[in-house]
Design an enzyme around this catalytic site. Structure first.
Site, PDB file in Angstrom:
ATOM      1  N   PHE A 155      92.773  98.443  37.205  1.00 27.55           N
ATOM      2  CA  PHE A 155      94.048  98.840  36.595  1.00 27.55           C
ATOM      3  C   PHE A 155      93.979 100.190  35.897  1.00 27.55           C
ATOM      4  O   PHE A 155      95.008 100.815  35.646  1.00 27.55           O
ATOM      5  CB  PHE A 155      94.501  97.770  35.574  1.00 27.55           C
ATOM      6  CG  PHE A 155      93.796  97.853  34.249  1.00 27.55           C
ATOM      7  CD1 PHE A 155      94.156  98.807  33.299  1.00 27.55           C
ATOM      8  CD2 PHE A 155      92.752  96.993  33.925  1.00 27.55           C
ATOM      9  CE1 PHE A 155      93.506  98.898  32.086  1.00 27.55           C
ATOM     10  CE2 PHE A 155      92.086  97.080  32.715  1.00 27.55           C
ATOM     11  CZ  PHE A 155      92.468  98.036  31.793  1.00 27.55           C
ATOM     12  N   LYS A 179      93.954  97.700  48.263  1.00 23.21           N
ATOM     13  CA  LYS A 179      94.431  96.600  47.412  1.00 23.21           C
ATOM     14  C   LYS A 179      94.441  97.093  45.972  1.00 23.21           C
ATOM     15  O   LYS A 179      93.420  97.189  45.311  1.00 23.21           O
ATOM     16  CB  LYS A 179      93.506  95.381  47.542  1.00 23.21           C
ATOM     17  CG  LYS A 179      94.203  94.091  47.277  1.00 23.21           C
ATOM     18  CD  LYS A 179      94.120  93.388  45.993  1.00 23.21           C
ATOM     19  CE  LYS A 179      93.397  93.378  44.790  1.00 23.21           C
ATOM     20  NZ  LYS A 179      94.234  93.245  43.604  1.00 23.21           N
ATOM     21  N   GLU A 182      96.752  94.190  40.514  1.00 26.69           N
ATOM     22  CA  GLU A 182      98.067  93.540  40.358  1.00 26.69           C
ATOM     23  C   GLU A 182      98.748  93.956  39.059  1.00 26.69           C
ATOM     24  O   GLU A 182      99.941  93.757  38.879  1.00 26.69           O
ATOM     25  CB  GLU A 182      97.937  92.017  40.439  1.00 26.69           C
ATOM     26  CG  GLU A 182      97.037  91.356  39.401  1.00 26.69           C
ATOM     27  CD  GLU A 182      95.570  91.307  39.843  1.00 26.69           C
ATOM     28  OE1 GLU A 182      95.045  92.327  40.338  1.00 26.69           O
ATOM     29  OE2 GLU A 182      94.955  90.241  39.661  1.00 26.69           O
ATOM     30  N   SER A 232      85.417  95.367  37.096  1.00 24.70           N
ATOM     31  CA  SER A 232      84.455  94.894  36.097  1.00 24.70           C
ATOM     32  C   SER A 232      83.176  94.407  36.775  1.00 24.70           C
ATOM     33  O   SER A 232      83.189  94.029  37.949  1.00 24.70           O
ATOM     34  CB  SER A 232      85.085  93.764  35.287  1.00 24.70           C
ATOM     35  OG  SER A 232      85.467  92.726  36.164  1.00 24.70           O
ATOM     36  N   CYS A 287      85.729 103.792  32.450  1.00 22.33           N
ATOM     37  CA  CYS A 287      84.322 103.426  32.586  1.00 22.33           C
ATOM     38  C   CYS A 287      83.427 104.548  32.073  1.00 22.33           C
ATOM     39  O   CYS A 287      82.226 104.359  31.944  1.00 22.33           O
ATOM     40  CB  CYS A 287      84.006 103.116  34.037  1.00 22.33           C
ATOM     41  SG  CYS A 287      84.263 104.536  35.095  1.00 22.33           S
ATOM     42  N   GLU A 381      81.198  95.504  26.950  1.00 19.85           N
ATOM     43  CA  GLU A 381      82.225  96.513  27.223  1.00 19.85           C
ATOM     44  C   GLU A 381      83.493  96.122  26.460  1.00 19.85           C
ATOM     45  O   GLU A 381      84.103  95.088  26.747  1.00 19.85           O
ATOM     46  CB  GLU A 381      82.517  96.565  28.734  1.00 19.85           C
ATOM     47  CG  GLU A 381      83.472  97.672  29.103  1.00 19.85           C
ATOM     48  CD  GLU A 381      83.658  97.819  30.600  1.00 19.85           C
ATOM     49  OE1 GLU A 381      83.653  96.800  31.318  1.00 19.85           O
ATOM     50  OE2 GLU A 381      83.830  98.973  31.052  1.00 19.85           O
TER      51      GLU A 381
HETATM   52  P1  NAD Z   1      88.808  93.662  37.380  1.00 18.81           P
HETATM   53  O1  NAD Z   1      87.411  93.434  37.804  1.00 18.81           O
HETATM   54  O2  NAD Z   1      89.472  92.607  36.572  1.00 18.81           O
HETATM   55  O3  NAD Z   1      89.756  93.908  38.648  1.00 18.81           O
HETATM   56  C1  NAD Z   1      89.424  94.822  39.662  1.00 18.81           C
HETATM   57  C2  NAD Z   1      90.009  94.319  40.973  1.00 18.81           C
HETATM   58  O4  NAD Z   1      89.438  93.049  41.263  1.00 18.81           O
HETATM   59  C3  NAD Z   1      91.511  94.138  40.939  1.00 18.81           C
HETATM   60  O5  NAD Z   1      92.066  94.636  42.129  1.00 18.81           O
HETATM   61  C4  NAD Z   1      91.686  92.622  40.832  1.00 18.81           C
HETATM   62  O6  NAD Z   1      92.821  92.154  41.519  1.00 18.81           O
HETATM   63  C5  NAD Z   1      90.447  92.080  41.479  1.00 18.81           C
HETATM   64  N1  NAD Z   1      89.989  90.817  40.878  1.00 18.81           N
HETATM   65  C6  NAD Z   1      90.200  90.384  39.616  1.00 18.81           C
HETATM   66  N2  NAD Z   1      89.600  89.184  39.428  1.00 18.81           N
HETATM   67  C7  NAD Z   1      89.004  88.863  40.593  1.00 18.81           C
HETATM   68  C8  NAD Z   1      88.218  87.746  41.033  1.00 18.81           C
HETATM   69  N3  NAD Z   1      87.935  86.725  40.224  1.00 18.81           N
HETATM   70  N4  NAD Z   1      87.754  87.745  42.306  1.00 18.81           N
HETATM   71  C9  NAD Z   1      88.026  88.776  43.133  1.00 18.81           C
HETATM   72  N5  NAD Z   1      88.772  89.849  42.768  1.00 18.81           N
HETATM   73  C10 NAD Z   1      89.250  89.902  41.518  1.00 18.81           C
HETATM   74  O7  NAD Z   1      88.820  95.070  36.613  1.00 18.81           O
HETATM   75  P2  NAD Z   1      90.024  95.722  35.801  1.00 18.81           P
HETATM   76  O8  NAD Z   1      90.212  94.963  34.531  1.00 18.81           O
HETATM   77  O9  NAD Z   1      91.194  95.944  36.678  1.00 18.81           O
HETATM   78  O10 NAD Z   1      89.417  97.168  35.491  1.00 18.81           O
HETATM   79  C11 NAD Z   1      88.620  97.442  34.383  1.00 18.81           C
HETATM   80  C12 NAD Z   1      87.158  97.367  34.715  1.00 18.81           C
HETATM   81  O11 NAD Z   1      86.868  98.273  35.773  1.00 18.81           O
HETATM   82  C13 NAD Z   1      86.266  97.793  33.573  1.00 18.81           C
HETATM   83  O12 NAD Z   1      85.144  96.942  33.526  1.00 18.81           O
HETATM   84  C14 NAD Z   1      85.859  99.209  33.937  1.00 18.81           C
HETATM   85  O13 NAD Z   1      84.643  99.651  33.376  1.00 18.81           O
HETATM   86  C15 NAD Z   1      85.750  99.077  35.414  1.00 18.81           C
HETATM   87  N6  NAD Z   1      85.833 100.377  36.061  1.00 18.81           N
HETATM   88  C16 NAD Z   1      84.673 100.904  36.531  1.00 18.81           C
HETATM   89  C17 NAD Z   1      84.686 102.144  37.098  1.00 18.81           C
HETATM   90  C18 NAD Z   1      83.410 102.750  37.587  1.00 18.81           C
HETATM   91  O14 NAD Z   1      83.457 103.815  38.147  1.00 18.81           O
HETATM   92  N7  NAD Z   1      82.252 102.138  37.412  1.00 18.81           N
HETATM   93  C19 NAD Z   1      85.879 102.861  37.212  1.00 18.81           C
HETATM   94  C20 NAD Z   1      87.051 102.289  36.747  1.00 18.81           C
HETATM   95  C21 NAD Z   1      87.005 101.026  36.165  1.00 18.81           C
END
Ligand code: NAD
Length: 490
Positions: A155, A179, A182, A232, A287, A381
């Site tokens: 997000f 994808k 959401e 994450s 991140c 985090e």
């Molecule tokens: P998230 O892991 O909750 O969601 C990421 C994606 O995974 C979304 O598209 C979501 O629909 C999907 N998802 C969520 N739960 C899932 C599940 N149980 N099974 C399969 N797919 C699932 O992450 P977020 O809250 O959207 O984003 C924030 C996180 O992303 C933070 O931890 C941040 O550090 C990380 N991030 C990392 C980088 C990097 O370069 N390392 C860059 C941006 C964000």
């Protein structure tokens, strides 16, 4: 009927160059974190909806991959000008769905332009290799696309993160399923529309909205060759395991806990403003956020300047919202628990409210000193505009704290000493290192990617390293001289 009252019409999937209905899909509300209001709705697509998109991508692949890269890239030159033309519209969308300030949202779209520019340079970087390996026998290696690939986004950067993957993967000849998160599905629609306007053939980019059902279906789909994921760490891990166990390529970027090591000889003003910006930019929801400062020795003079700087960060002005009510509560809980455990709150952002937006999700800039390594706020985090300050006596002690953290996205050192800076460059366990830079994002053509639990998979996600991820090598050996009797090997 209800959706007519929404500020943005309900989102639809984008397949084969047009929005398509998913009548069986339930709709999920999309909130603006700035106000807490429902602004749109998006479909929770099914595995069958994904399959429709994969078929469209498969249909587009033969012609797209057969188009010379110098032609494919022309579309992205046009696309770059469209991003620039619609910069404000795109930034407004990011701001509305994610809660950033307008300047942050605009910077995110500017970064998308830079990523597109890099993709436009790919014809210069993927020339392949050629050698006469025996008399009259020639070998060549060229980079070929993989086929249908997928990009799963988080997000926190609704526009930039999709651009980490779309331009490079597509210019290199792949067709993609995107994808989006959401929580922020609006930007992806506009990206798909602009690419179509730029001339991208139908089916080369398809957007499928949904939640974990779609992520799992992507990992399992037999006709998807490669999966990139950003999100994450726990989810990155499960996606990496699931996609690779289905014999796909995968690079999965996870969360982060970035340490900013501050030495007493650091330039006080520069360090204070840099650290304050690193911890609070994008409301700490990036991140690359410097969420943990490790002060070595006497750094009180820098801490007081830092608090001065952080006081200038005002919610609703130069500090946006966090993504959800749950995020606000989680962040505030970290602060409260650290305080209860003995840390000293120097600046308290709990309970922040923006006049006129009392239902928005805001946390003010927060600085907490005398945090100890065992506290949750030092280890986990937080993903909010919160800086935890730890104190150590030596640089080695500071590095031990950095090294002990399971993540490894970024680390930075603030000092005027070249040898101390070099020592941190050599000993920090992170993929991206800053020297007097609080957000050490490697700009193009360098590639973006962390270490340890911040990334699973071999390649980085952007820059030159991504070429390896999005292509496979085809090696051809040719002989046109029948008089040569070399038949064993070549
Ligand atoms: P998230 O892991 O909750 O969601 C990421 C994606 O995974 C979304 O598209 C979501 O629909 C999907 N998802 C969520 N739960 C899932 C599940 N149980 N099974 C399969 N797919 C699932 O992450 P977020 O809250 O959207 O984003 C924030 C996180 O992303 C933070 O931890 C941040 O550090 C990380 N991030 C990392 C980088 C990097 O370069 N390392 C860059 C941006 C964000």
């Amino acid at each position: 009927m209800e959706t007519q009252a929404l500020k943005y019409p309900a989102i639809r999937n984008y397949v084969a160059g047009q929005p398509i209905d998913t009548p069986a899909a339930a709709l999920l509300d999309v909130f603006s974190p700035l106000s807490g209001a429902v602004i749109s709705a998006m479909p929770l697509s099914s595995a069958a909806d994904l399959d429709t998109a994969v078929k469209a991508a498969q249909a587009a692949f033969p012609a797209w991959s057969a188009t010379p890269i110098k032609e494919r890239v022309q579309i992205f030159y046009r696309y770059k000008t469209l991003l620039e033309r619609d910069m404000k519209v795109l930034a407004d969308l990011v701001r509305e769905e994610n809660g950033k300030t307008f300047d942050e949202a605009r910077a995110e779209v500017e970064k998308a332009v830079e990523l597109t520019e890099f993709a436009c340079s790919l014809p210069q970087l993927v020339q392949g290799e050629f050698l006469e390996v025996s008399k009259g026998v020639e070998a060549r290696a060229e980079r070929k696309p993989l086929g249908v690939v997928a990009s799963i986004a988080p997000f926190n950067f609704p526009n930039m993160v999709p651009h980490w993957t779309i331009p490079n993967a597509l210019v290199l000849g792949n067709c993609m399923i995107l994808k989006p998160s959401e929580k922020v599905p609006l930007s992806a629609v506009k990206i798909a529309e602009l690419l179509k306007e730029a001339g991208l053939p139908n089916g080369v980019l398809n957007v499928v909205n949904g939640d974990k059902t779609i992520v799992e279906a992507i990992c399992d789909h037999p006709d998807i060759q490669a999966v990139s994921f950003v999100g994450s760490t726990p989810i990155a891990k499960t996606v990496y395991i699931r996609a690779t166990s289905n014999l796909k390529r995968c690079v999965a970027l996870g969360g982060a806990k970035n340490h900013l090591i501050v030495l007493p000889d650091a330039h006080p003003e520069m360090t204070a403003s840099n650290v304050a910006a690193s911890m609070s930019g994008c409301a700490g929801q990036r991140c690359m956020a410097g969420s943990t400062m490790v002060g070595v020795g006497s750094i009180d003079h820098i801490v007081s300047k830092l608090v001065e700087e952080a006081r200038k960060i005002v919610v609703g002005q130069n500090l946006g919202s966090v993504i959800s009510r749950e995020a606000k509560e989680r962040i505030e809980r970290y602060i409260t628990e650290a305080e209860a455990a003995g840390a000293k709150v120097l600046l308290d952002g709990r309970g922040a409210v923006v006049p006129g937006h009392k239902d928005g999700y805001y946390v003010g800039a927060t600085v907490i000193d005398y945090v100890t390594p065992d506290m949750a706020i030092a280890k986990e985090e937080v993903f909010g505009p919160v800086l935890a300050i730890l104190r150590t006596k030596s640089l080695d002690e500071a590095l031990a704290i950095e090294n002990a953290n399971p993540y490894g996205n970024a680390a930075a050192v603030f000092t005027q000493s070249g040898s101390h800076a070099r020592y941190v460059m050599d000993h920090a366990s992170a993929g991206m290192i800053g020297v007097n830079i609080g957000v050490p994002v490697p700009r193009e053509p360098f590639s973006f990617g962390g270490w340890n639990e911040s990334k699973f998979g071999a390649c980085d996600i952007t820059g030159k390293s991504s070429i390896e991820f999005w292509t496979q090598l085809k090696k051809t050996t040719t002989k046109w001289n029948p008089e040569s009797r070399v038949n064993w090997m070549s």
